[in-house]
Design a protein around this motif. Structure first.
Motif, mmCIF file in Angstrom:
data_model
loop_
_atom_site.group_PDB
_atom_site.id
_atom_site.type_symbol
_atom_site.label_atom_id
_atom_site.label_comp_id
_atom_site.label_asym_id
_atom_site.label_seq_id
_atom_site.Cartn_x
_atom_site.Cartn_y
_atom_site.Cartn_z
ATOM 1 N N THR A 8 94.928 -38.165 57.587
ATOM 2 C CA THR A 8 94.743 -37.841 57.998
ATOM 3 C C THR A 8 93.075 -37.866 58.123
ATOM 4 O OG1 THR A 8 95.813 -35.759 57.211
ATOM 5 C CG2 THR A 8 94.090 -35.314 58.205
ATOM 6 N N GLN A 10 90.847 -36.938 60.756
ATOM 7 C CA GLN A 10 89.781 -35.206 61.042
ATOM 8 C C GLN A 10 90.354 -34.235 61.306
ATOM 9 O OE1 GLN A 10 87.421 -36.643 64.489
ATOM 10 N NE2 GLN A 10 86.077 -34.292 64.874
ATOM 11 N N GLU A 24 93.241 -27.473 63.520
ATOM 12 C CA GLU A 24 93.340 -29.178 64.688
ATOM 13 C C GLU A 24 93.458 -29.899 63.543
ATOM 14 O OE1 GLU A 24 93.818 -28.785 68.023
ATOM 15 O OE2 GLU A 24 93.938 -26.915 67.548
ATOM 16 N N ILE A 25 94.112 -31.476 63.737
ATOM 17 C CA ILE A 25 94.628 -32.323 63.108
ATOM 18 C C ILE A 25 94.468 -33.914 63.226
ATOM 19 C CG2 ILE A 25 95.445 -33.642 61.028
ATOM 20 C CD1 ILE A 25 96.829 -30.400 60.805
ATOM 21 N N ILE A 26 93.780 -34.384 63.390
ATOM 22 C CA ILE A 26 93.897 -35.763 64.205
ATOM 23 C C ILE A 26 94.283 -36.739 63.080
ATOM 24 C CG2 ILE A 26 93.090 -37.961 65.345
ATOM 25 C CD1 ILE A 26 91.325 -35.988 66.511
ATOM 26 N N LYS A 34 96.523 -42.789 67.058
ATOM 27 C CA LYS A 34 96.419 -41.751 66.712
ATOM 28 C C LYS A 34 97.574 -40.615 67.164
ATOM 29 C CE LYS A 34 91.292 -43.000 66.335
ATOM 30 N NZ LYS A 34 90.223 -43.049 67.159
ATOM 31 N N ILE A 35 96.972 -39.537 66.496
ATOM 32 C CA ILE A 35 97.831 -39.131 66.928
ATOM 33 C C ILE A 35 97.581 -37.450 66.620
ATOM 34 C CG2 ILE A 35 100.917 -37.321 66.582
ATOM 35 C CD1 ILE A 35 100.901 -40.310 64.833
ATOM 36 N N HIS A 36 97.432 -35.832 67.880
ATOM 37 C CA HIS A 36 97.221 -35.146 67.798
ATOM 38 C C HIS A 36 97.907 -33.773 67.458
ATOM 39 C CE1 HIS A 36 94.764 -31.365 69.898
ATOM 40 N NE2 HIS A 36 94.530 -31.331 68.683
ATOM 41 N N GLY A 37 97.715 -33.056 66.745
ATOM 42 C CA GLY A 37 98.388 -31.723 66.392
ATOM 43 C C GLY A 37 97.556 -30.521 66.082
ATOM 44 N N THR A 38 98.370 -29.189 66.870
ATOM 45 C CA THR A 38 97.421 -28.273 66.866
ATOM 46 C C THR A 38 98.262 -27.109 65.468
ATOM 47 O OG1 THR A 38 96.573 -28.664 68.173
ATOM 48 C CG2 THR A 38 97.141 -26.383 67.821
ATOM 49 N N GLN A 53 90.674 -33.929 54.622
ATOM 50 C CA GLN A 53 90.460 -34.849 55.361
ATOM 51 C C GLN A 53 90.855 -36.099 54.732
ATOM 52 O OE1 GLN A 53 87.280 -33.819 59.145
ATOM 53 N NE2 GLN A 53 86.763 -34.969 56.851
#
Length: 62
Positions: A8, A10, A24-26, A34-38, A53
């Motif tokens: 993680t 951010q 929200e997590i990057i 990089k993978i963005h998750g919500t 983080q």
């Protein structure tokens, strides 16, 4: 089954009128992708405190 390790990088809370409160997590994987998750905050429940983080997460997927 494959072994997955992500970190993680951010993490923040966000509010929008359409989706409400979200987390929200990057993440970044071992290759630097990089993978963005919500996640909806109310669906995360009390386990939200385990998300931090700079935390490395190990898991498996099919």
């Amino acid at each position: 089954m494959a072994n997955v390790r992500i970190k993680t990088i951010q993490l923040w809370e966000q509010y929008s009128a359409g989706s409400g409160e979200t987390i929200e997590i990057i993440f970044v994987d071992a290759r630097g992708n990089k993978i963005h998750g919500t996640m909806k905050k109310d669906e995360v429940g009390q386990s939200v405190h385990v998300l931090q983080q700079r935390q490395t997460i190990f898991g498996f997927y099919n």
